[in-house]
Motif scaffolding. Structure first.
Motif, PDB file in Angstrom:
ATOM      1  N   ALA A 135      65.654  10.990  53.020  1.00 12.14           N
ATOM      2  CA  ALA A 135      65.334  12.360  53.428  1.00 12.14           C
ATOM      3  C   ALA A 135      66.535  13.275  53.235  1.00 12.14           C
ATOM      4  CB  ALA A 135      64.877  12.375  54.883  1.00 12.14           C
ATOM      5  N   HIS A 136      67.729  12.785  53.583  1.00  8.96           N
ATOM      6  CA  HIS A 136      68.943  13.591  53.408  1.00  8.96           C
ATOM      7  C   HIS A 136      69.208  13.850  51.932  1.00  8.96           C
ATOM      8  CE1 HIS A 136      73.061  14.993  53.661  1.00  8.96           C
ATOM      9  NE2 HIS A 136      73.464  13.968  52.932  1.00  8.96           N
ATOM     10  N   ALA A 137      68.983  12.838  51.088  1.00 10.41           N
ATOM     11  CA  ALA A 137      69.224  13.025  49.657  1.00 10.41           C
ATOM     12  C   ALA A 137      68.220  13.994  49.044  1.00 10.41           C
ATOM     13  CB  ALA A 137      69.165  11.673  48.943  1.00 10.41           C
ATOM     14  N   LEU A 138      66.979  13.979  49.532  1.00 13.78           N
ATOM     15  CA  LEU A 138      65.969  14.891  49.010  1.00 13.78           C
ATOM     16  C   LEU A 138      66.175  16.310  49.513  1.00 13.78           C
ATOM     17  CD1 LEU A 138      62.720  12.727  49.362  1.00 13.78           C
ATOM     18  CD2 LEU A 138      63.752  13.507  47.223  1.00 13.78           C
ATOM     19  N   VAL A 139      66.540  16.435  50.785  1.00  5.62           N
ATOM     20  CA  VAL A 139      66.741  17.753  51.410  1.00  5.62           C
ATOM     21  C   VAL A 139      68.134  17.746  52.031  1.00  5.62           C
ATOM     22  CG1 VAL A 139      65.849  19.443  53.040  1.00  5.62           C
ATOM     23  CG2 VAL A 139      64.275  17.852  51.901  1.00  5.62           C
ATOM     24  N   PRO A 140      69.143  18.207  51.315  1.00  7.26           N
ATOM     25  CA  PRO A 140      70.512  18.137  51.842  1.00  7.26           C
ATOM     26  C   PRO A 140      70.686  18.812  53.200  1.00  7.26           C
ATOM     27  CG  PRO A 140      70.530  18.681  49.511  1.00  7.26           C
ATOM     28  CD  PRO A 140      69.108  18.728  49.942  1.00  7.26           C
ATOM     29  N   GLY A 141      69.788  19.737  53.552  1.00  7.15           N
ATOM     30  CA  GLY A 141      69.883  20.379  54.856  1.00  7.15           C
ATOM     31  C   GLY A 141      69.574  19.450  56.021  1.00  7.15           C
ATOM     32  N   VAL A 142      68.962  18.303  55.739  1.00  9.43           N
ATOM     33  CA  VAL A 142      68.701  17.313  56.788  1.00  9.43           C
ATOM     34  C   VAL A 142      70.006  16.574  57.079  1.00  9.43           C
ATOM     35  CG1 VAL A 142      67.485  15.183  57.378  1.00  9.43           C
ATOM     36  CG2 VAL A 142      66.282  17.014  56.150  1.00  9.43           C
ATOM     37  N   HIS A 143      70.477  16.686  58.291  1.00 14.53           N
ATOM     38  CA  HIS A 143      71.720  16.006  58.663  1.00 14.53           C
ATOM     39  C   HIS A 143      71.515  14.495  58.563  1.00 14.53           C
ATOM     40  CE1 HIS A 143      75.228  14.726  60.944  1.00 14.53           C
ATOM     41  NE2 HIS A 143      75.672  15.981  60.902  1.00 14.53           N
ATOM     42  N   PRO A 144      72.448  13.764  57.950  1.00 13.28           N
ATOM     43  CA  PRO A 144      72.243  12.318  57.784  1.00 13.28           C
ATOM     44  C   PRO A 144      72.039  11.589  59.108  1.00 13.28           C
ATOM     45  CG  PRO A 144      74.484  12.961  57.176  1.00 13.28           C
ATOM     46  CD  PRO A 144      73.698  14.209  57.306  1.00 13.28           C
ATOM     47  N   ALA A 145      72.747  12.003  60.165  1.00 14.52           N
ATOM     48  CA  ALA A 145      72.571  11.336  61.452  1.00 14.52           C
ATOM     49  C   ALA A 145      71.170  11.583  62.008  1.00 14.52           C
ATOM     50  CB  ALA A 145      73.629  11.826  62.442  1.00 14.52           C
ATOM     51  N   VAL A 146      70.660  12.801  61.853  1.00 18.44           N
ATOM     52  CA  VAL A 146      69.296  13.101  62.304  1.00 18.44           C
ATOM     53  C   VAL A 146      68.285  12.295  61.501  1.00 18.44           C
ATOM     54  CG1 VAL A 146      67.538  14.909  62.482  1.00 18.44           C
ATOM     55  CG2 VAL A 146      69.916  15.405  63.112  1.00 18.44           C
ATOM     56  N   GLY A 147      68.462  12.252  60.184  1.00 17.77           N
ATOM     57  CA  GLY A 147      67.547  11.488  59.346  1.00 17.77           C
ATOM     58  C   GLY A 147      67.535  10.018  59.688  1.00 17.77           C
ATOM     59  N   VAL A 148      68.717   9.428  59.846  1.00 15.36           N
ATOM     60  CA  VAL A 148      68.799   7.996  60.121  1.00 15.36           C
ATOM     61  C   VAL A 148      68.222   7.670  61.491  1.00 15.36           C
ATOM     62  CG1 VAL A 148      70.428   6.120  60.606  1.00 15.36           C
ATOM     63  CG2 VAL A 148      70.724   7.534  58.566  1.00 15.36           C
ATOM     64  N   PRO A 158      72.266  21.305  67.827  1.00 17.00           N
ATOM     65  CA  PRO A 158      71.048  21.204  67.003  1.00 17.00           C
ATOM     66  C   PRO A 158      70.327  22.540  66.889  1.00 17.00           C
ATOM     67  CG  PRO A 158      70.680  20.275  69.181  1.00 17.00           C
ATOM     68  CD  PRO A 158      72.144  20.597  69.098  1.00 17.00           C
ATOM     69  N   GLY A 159      69.705  22.753  65.753  1.00 19.87           N
ATOM     70  CA  GLY A 159      68.931  23.970  65.525  1.00 19.87           C
ATOM     71  C   GLY A 159      67.469  23.647  65.342  1.00 19.87           C
ATOM     72  N   TRP A 160      66.684  24.686  65.095  1.00 21.03           N
ATOM     73  CA  TRP A 160      65.254  24.478  64.894  1.00 21.03           C
ATOM     74  C   TRP A 160      64.972  23.609  63.675  1.00 21.03           C
ATOM     75  CZ3 TRP A 160      62.431  25.356  68.890  1.00 21.03           C
ATOM     76  CH2 TRP A 160      62.764  26.372  69.778  1.00 21.03           C
ATOM     77  N   GLY A 161      65.818  23.723  62.653  1.00 20.36           N
ATOM     78  CA  GLY A 161      65.641  22.889  61.469  1.00 20.36           C
ATOM     79  C   GLY A 161      65.830  21.415  61.780  1.00 20.36           C
ATOM     80  N   ASP A 162      66.783  21.109  62.668  1.00 22.93           N
ATOM     81  CA  ASP A 162      66.990  19.708  63.065  1.00 22.93           C
ATOM     82  C   ASP A 162      65.777  19.170  63.813  1.00 22.93           C
ATOM     83  OD1 ASP A 162      69.653  19.490  62.049  1.00 22.93           O
ATOM     84  OD2 ASP A 162      70.363  20.638  63.773  1.00 22.93           O
ATOM     85  N   LEU A 163      65.199  20.001  64.688  1.00 15.63           N
ATOM     86  CA  LEU A 163      64.023  19.569  65.432  1.00 15.63           C
ATOM     87  C   LEU A 163      62.846  19.319  64.492  1.00 15.63           C
ATOM     88  CD1 LEU A 163      62.518  19.025  68.057  1.00 15.63           C
ATOM     89  CD2 LEU A 163      62.111  21.492  68.259  1.00 15.63           C
ATOM     90  N   LEU A 164      62.635  20.232  63.549  1.00 11.13           N
ATOM     91  CA  LEU A 164      61.543  20.050  62.589  1.00 11.13           C
ATOM     92  C   LEU A 164      61.756  18.782  61.767  1.00 11.13           C
ATOM     93  CD1 LEU A 164      58.995  21.051  61.166  1.00 11.13           C
ATOM     94  CD2 LEU A 164      60.479  22.432  59.667  1.00 11.13           C
ATOM     95  N   PHE A 200      77.426  -0.980  66.924  1.00 12.22           N
ATOM     96  CA  PHE A 200      76.244  -0.481  66.218  1.00 12.22           C
ATOM     97  C   PHE A 200      76.438   0.954  65.728  1.00 12.22           C
ATOM     98  CE2 PHE A 200      74.495  -4.097  68.372  1.00 12.22           C
ATOM     99  CZ  PHE A 200      73.458  -4.524  67.572  1.00 12.22           C
ATOM    100  N   ASP A 201      77.502   1.584  66.143  1.00 19.02           N
ATOM    101  CA  ASP A 201      77.751   2.962  65.717  1.00 19.02           C
ATOM    102  C   ASP A 201      78.023   2.987  64.213  1.00 19.02           C
ATOM    103  OD1 ASP A 201      78.391   5.590  65.435  1.00 19.02           O
ATOM    104  OD2 ASP A 201      80.247   5.515  66.603  1.00 19.02           O
ATOM    105  N   LEU A 202      77.225   3.763  63.486  1.00 17.73           N
ATOM    106  CA  LEU A 202      77.360   3.815  62.027  1.00 17.73           C
ATOM    107  C   LEU A 202      78.434   4.794  61.573  1.00 17.73           C
ATOM    108  CD1 LEU A 202      73.597   3.733  60.953  1.00 17.73           C
ATOM    109  CD2 LEU A 202      75.237   1.837  61.087  1.00 17.73           C
ATOM    110  N   ASP A 203      79.042   5.505  62.504  1.00 13.93           N
ATOM    111  CA  ASP A 203      80.129   6.433  62.178  1.00 13.93           C
ATOM    112  C   ASP A 203      79.676   7.471  61.156  1.00 13.93           C
ATOM    113  OD1 ASP A 203      82.667   7.410  62.597  1.00 13.93           O
ATOM    114  OD2 ASP A 203      83.556   6.252  60.947  1.00 13.93           O
ATOM    115  N   LEU A 204      78.461   7.956  61.326  1.00 10.96           N
ATOM    116  CA  LEU A 204      77.956   9.040  60.477  1.00 10.96           C
ATOM    117  C   LEU A 204      78.622  10.360  60.868  1.00 10.96           C
ATOM    118  CD1 LEU A 204      74.211   8.016  60.536  1.00 10.96           C
ATOM    119  CD2 LEU A 204      75.600   8.185  58.470  1.00 10.96           C
TER     120      LEU A 204
END
Length: 426
Positions: A351-364, A229-235, A219-223
């Motif tokens: 979300a990652h495509a709209l805001v590149p600062g969102v890490h794809p793994a966090v978004g998914v 993690p920073g405060w931006g990741d938490l938000l 099931f690992d997507l290998d992202l």
């Protein structure tokens, strides 16, 4: 403190001699449940290759052209409609009224349910195998177990079969253990927790190990890996999980109305072909990645997070959610977990495509968490699936925080499961 402890009644642990006789039946149920799941999945994949590769190639039609998607999904609705209409027991109860805790079905119903499930998996509707496979394994385990080992309580067999199938589905007994613990808490079962989960955990481990040895699932997507993690990741985690939960609730609230619209057609040979036509139109809008249960397609999305625009990811998110809603409403036999994972993955990549600062793994991971919480209402299962998609210890703390506002949004709301009268379960 000592006085309080002395006054608190402690349930005596079950003796080992009461648990030892459960080991062999649990092992057998685990292996058989896994082999049945793997066998049905393999047969469906072979049929899928014939229907979506060999046949269109022989006819000179594009494999995933709009014409072929319309033809195949409509034909799948017709074939499954025939099975539901003519098979003994009509291939089980209305799937909109069932969840992971399957009822014990008569043996005569199980072949029709298996056939309807295999046709659905191969034909392209957006449902997974989990609900019907659990129902078949529960029926087989209860029927055989109660005859071969009549001294064991009948309630043991469904519990073992459910745990074994969940272990087989996810290739690990952890998901089964979490679901069983959740169910035991709801039932307020007496006795030590590990005494109650001992036999189901054996069955789940046997099912998971058998699947791992035979099918090698992952099931690992290998992202891309997550750093500290920073405060931006938490938000981002808090916002995306909450948005995903709200999106999932849209489908949940629409479910009784869409189901009622198909139910008014009054016959499976009208309901399922009509659902196939709608699914074909949705596939024409969303493209080939919005077909099938979604697990392989999720891997394709995650392999190239930059490969689609935010608009394309968003379109796939909405189309897949609508396809899940239609397929679950019109009578196709299948579960909702795997397509919900696709919806969450596509939303997270949006979300990652709209805001590149969102890490794809966090978004998914957080989007999958939110969608699953809304659709399944199983907190532990949702956390587990979201975590295994991103094999990183870092994500777990973020998921735990993200689950809090998402759960506040979904708790007490209707579930994506209906009673026999068409009203939603709460």
């Amino acid at each position: 403190m000592a006085q309080d402890t002395a006054q608190t009644p402690v349930a005596p642990p079950a003796p080992a001699r009461a648990l030892l006789p459960l080991i062999l039946p649990a092992l057998v149920v685990g292996v058989v449940a896994s082999l049945l799941f793997v066998g049905v999945s393999a047969a469906a994949e072979q049929l899928q290759d014939v229907l979506w590769k060999n046949l269109p190639d022989a006819l000179g039609v594009g494999r995933y052209s709009v014409l072929w998607m319309m033809v195949m999904l409509t034909a799948t609705g017709v074939l499954v409609g025939l099975v539901v209409w003519k098979a003994p027991g009509h291939a089980g109860p209305d799937p909109a009224t069932t969840g992971l805790d399957a009822p014990v079905l008569p043996p005569a119903v199980l072949p029709g349910l298996l056939l309807a499930t295999a046709l659905m998996l191969a034909g392209g509707p957006s449902l997974g195998p989990e609900n019907p496979i659990i129902a078949v394994n529960v029926g087989v385990a209860f029927w055989l177990g109660s005859r071969l080992v009549p001294r064991m309580p009948g309630a043991v067999w469904p519990m073992l079969a459910e745990a074994a199938t969940i272990g087989a589905l996810f290739g690990t007994p952890v998901a089964a253990a979490l679901l069983i613990s959740e169910a035991l808490a709801e039932r307020r079962t007496k006795g030590a927790l590990w005494d109650n989960v001992f036999a189901p955990l054996v069955a789940a481990a046997a099912g998971a190990l058998t699947t791992d040895l035979v099918d090698h699932p992952t099931f690992d997507l290998d992202l891309p890996p997550i750093g500290r993690p920073g405060w931006g990741d938490l938000l981002a985690a808090l916002v995306i999980a909450s948005a995903a939960a709200l999106l999932g609730l849209c489908a949940v609230y629409a479910f009784p109305y869409v189901h009622g619209a198909f139910a008014r057609l009054g016959h499976p040979m009208l309901m399922l072909p009509a659902g196939g036509v709608v699914l074909g139109l949705l596939a024409a809008l969303g493209g080939r990645l919005t077909l099938f249960k979604g697990l392989d397609e999720v891997g394709e999305l995650a392999a190239d997070p930059e490969g689609w625009s935010a608009g394309q990811f968003a379109t796939m998110t909405v189309v897949k959610l609508a396809a899940l809603l239609v397929a679950a409403s019109c009578g196709f036999r299948g579960g909702r977990i795997f397509p919900a994972v696709f919806v969450g993955t596509a939303l997270g990549l949006t979300a990652h495509a709209l805001v590149p600062g969102v890490h794809p793994a966090v978004g998914v991971a957080t989007a999958v968490l939110g969608v699953l919480l809304a659709i399944t209402r199983h907190g532990w299962l949702s956390l587990f699936v979201a975590a295994v998609l991103v094999a990183s210890p870092t994500i777990i703390a973020l998921l735990c925080f993200a689950s809090l506002p998402a759960w506040l949004l979904v708790t007490g709301r209707p579930q994506m499961q209906l009673r026999k009268d068409g009203t939603p379960v709460r």
